[in-house]
Design a protein around this motif. Structure first.
Motif, mmCIF file in Angstrom:
data_model
loop_
_atom_site.group_PDB
_atom_site.id
_atom_site.type_symbol
_atom_site.label_atom_id
_atom_site.label_comp_id
_atom_site.label_asym_id
_atom_site.label_seq_id
_atom_site.Cartn_x
_atom_site.Cartn_y
_atom_site.Cartn_z
ATOM 1 N N ILE A 161 -12.740 -13.396 41.911
ATOM 2 C CA ILE A 161 -12.956 -12.552 43.280
ATOM 3 C C ILE A 161 -12.413 -13.632 44.144
ATOM 4 O O ILE A 161 -11.703 -13.134 45.303
ATOM 5 C CB ILE A 161 -14.215 -12.301 43.613
ATOM 6 N N LEU A 213 -8.691 -13.629 43.854
ATOM 7 C CA LEU A 213 -7.957 -12.403 44.418
ATOM 8 C C LEU A 213 -8.116 -12.423 45.916
ATOM 9 O O LEU A 213 -7.067 -11.802 46.402
ATOM 10 C CB LEU A 213 -8.946 -10.989 43.865
ATOM 11 N N SER A 214 -9.172 -13.062 46.373
ATOM 12 C CA SER A 214 -9.032 -12.935 47.950
ATOM 13 C C SER A 214 -7.868 -13.824 48.375
ATOM 14 O O SER A 214 -7.436 -13.597 49.516
ATOM 15 C CB SER A 214 -10.304 -13.578 48.496
ATOM 16 N N LEU A 218 -4.869 -11.265 48.014
ATOM 17 C CA LEU A 218 -4.819 -10.412 48.871
ATOM 18 C C LEU A 218 -4.489 -10.877 50.436
ATOM 19 O O LEU A 218 -4.245 -10.131 51.298
ATOM 20 C CB LEU A 218 -5.790 -9.672 48.850
ATOM 21 N N ARG A 265 -10.000 -4.310 38.848
ATOM 22 C CA ARG A 265 -9.689 -4.597 40.011
ATOM 23 C C ARG A 265 -8.663 -5.633 40.213
ATOM 24 O O ARG A 265 -7.804 -5.619 41.186
ATOM 25 C CB ARG A 265 -11.178 -5.373 40.489
ATOM 26 N N ILE A 266 -8.371 -6.285 39.220
ATOM 27 C CA ILE A 266 -7.234 -7.428 39.231
ATOM 28 C C ILE A 266 -5.929 -6.607 39.102
ATOM 29 O O ILE A 266 -4.878 -6.867 40.018
ATOM 30 C CB ILE A 266 -7.418 -8.267 38.119
ATOM 31 N N SER A 310 -5.280 -3.337 40.397
ATOM 32 C CA SER A 310 -5.206 -2.767 41.548
ATOM 33 C C SER A 310 -4.907 -3.776 42.672
ATOM 34 O O SER A 310 -3.962 -3.413 43.530
ATOM 35 C CB SER A 310 -6.366 -1.840 41.837
ATOM 36 N N ASP A 311 -5.340 -4.896 42.687
ATOM 37 C CA ASP A 311 -5.303 -5.934 43.662
ATOM 38 C C ASP A 311 -3.983 -6.464 43.731
ATOM 39 O O ASP A 311 -3.138 -6.555 44.756
ATOM 40 C CB ASP A 311 -6.335 -6.988 43.706
ATOM 41 N N VAL A 312 -3.491 -6.859 42.345
ATOM 42 C CA VAL A 312 -2.114 -7.380 42.095
ATOM 43 C C VAL A 312 -1.022 -6.359 42.610
ATOM 44 O O VAL A 312 -0.078 -6.425 43.383
ATOM 45 C CB VAL A 312 -1.831 -7.824 40.693
ATOM 46 N N ALA A 326 -1.424 -3.829 44.889
ATOM 47 C CA ALA A 326 -1.637 -3.613 46.205
ATOM 48 C C ALA A 326 -0.646 -4.787 46.969
ATOM 49 O O ALA A 326 -0.059 -4.710 47.996
ATOM 50 C CB ALA A 326 -2.810 -3.878 46.747
ATOM 51 N N THR A 327 -0.804 -6.134 46.554
ATOM 52 C CA THR A 327 0.011 -7.253 46.975
ATOM 53 C C THR A 327 1.384 -7.045 46.723
ATOM 54 O O THR A 327 2.195 -7.353 47.580
ATOM 55 C CB THR A 327 -0.690 -8.508 46.466
#
Length: 217
Positions: free
Chosen positions: A156, A159-160, A163, A199-200, A202-204, A206-207
């Motif tokens: 996490i 990921l922060s 993001l 989650r990884i 979706s976050d990647v 989004a980035t």
């Protein structure tokens, strides 16, 4: 150059001595490791030092606590402690060298993390992904891969960082930000087991979308 040629010439001589005196004392080995010798001889001396067990641990901790020692001796002490240390408390002597001005020392300290497993190993390795030296960053990525699967909390944290909003001004700052994104994503991609994969993903995504011009898709 001439110095390297001389060192190579005397390597067989040193090897023969090591074969004869397999029980060289700590003090003699310490002097050998502090000398300007060939890499092969240096490695042989390290091997002999590691075989001395707890005595080698004491020697390494002592060297690392003494300022002003030769670079080769600090490097040797980290290498020996990495191979002979018994638990994470032995890493305390190495910890200050994570911020050494010499990237070779920082690389060795990072490699020691994978051997001694200090309590904050993941935090230290993730922080090293931002090191200014490319080789140190590579060592950090390799070490993180060895620690996989890392904890969910550490993931996490990574990921922060991914993001985080990119800088709006300055080409150099923007390039630094993108380079860090690439390192973080590469480190995650290299893990043999990844926590919270959905989650990884979706976050990647989004980035990545932040860097795609509107209307280009």
């Amino acid at each position: 150059d001439a110095k390297k040629a001389d060192a190579k010439k005397f390597t067989p001589f040193f090897n023969e001595l090591f074969d004869i005196f397999k029980h060289l004392g700590i003090e003699i080995l310490s002097r050998v490791l502090a000398a300007d010798i060939s890499p092969m001889v240096w490695k042989r001396a390290i091997e002999l030092m590691k075989k001395k067990g707890s005595a080698a641990v004491g020697w390494a901790v002592g060297i690392l606590s003494m300022p002003g020692q030769p670079f080769s001796l600090y490097l040797a002490a980290i290498e020996v402690l990495s191979g002979t240390g018994l638990d994470e408390s032995d890493f305390d002597a190495i910890r200050p060298f994570l911020t050494s001005s010499d990237p070779r020392i920082r690389c060795a300290a990072l490699d020691a993390i994978t051997c001694l497993h200090p309590f904050d190993a993941e935090i230290l390795l993730i922080a090293a992904l931002n090191d200014p030296d490319a080789k140190v960053r590579w060592h950090a990525i390799r070490a993180i891969d060895k620690f996989a699967p890392i904890s969910e909390a550490s993931m996490i944290g990574m990921l922060s960082m991914i993001l985080a909003d990119p800088p709006t001004e300055g080409h150099a700052a923007q390039k630094t930000h993108i380079d860090r994104l690439v390192r973080l994503i590469s480190a995650i991609n290299g893990m043999w087991q990844i926590p919270i994969p959905s989650r990884i993903e979706s976050d990647v995504i989004a980035t990545v979308e932040k860097y795609i011009p509107t209307g280009s898709v």
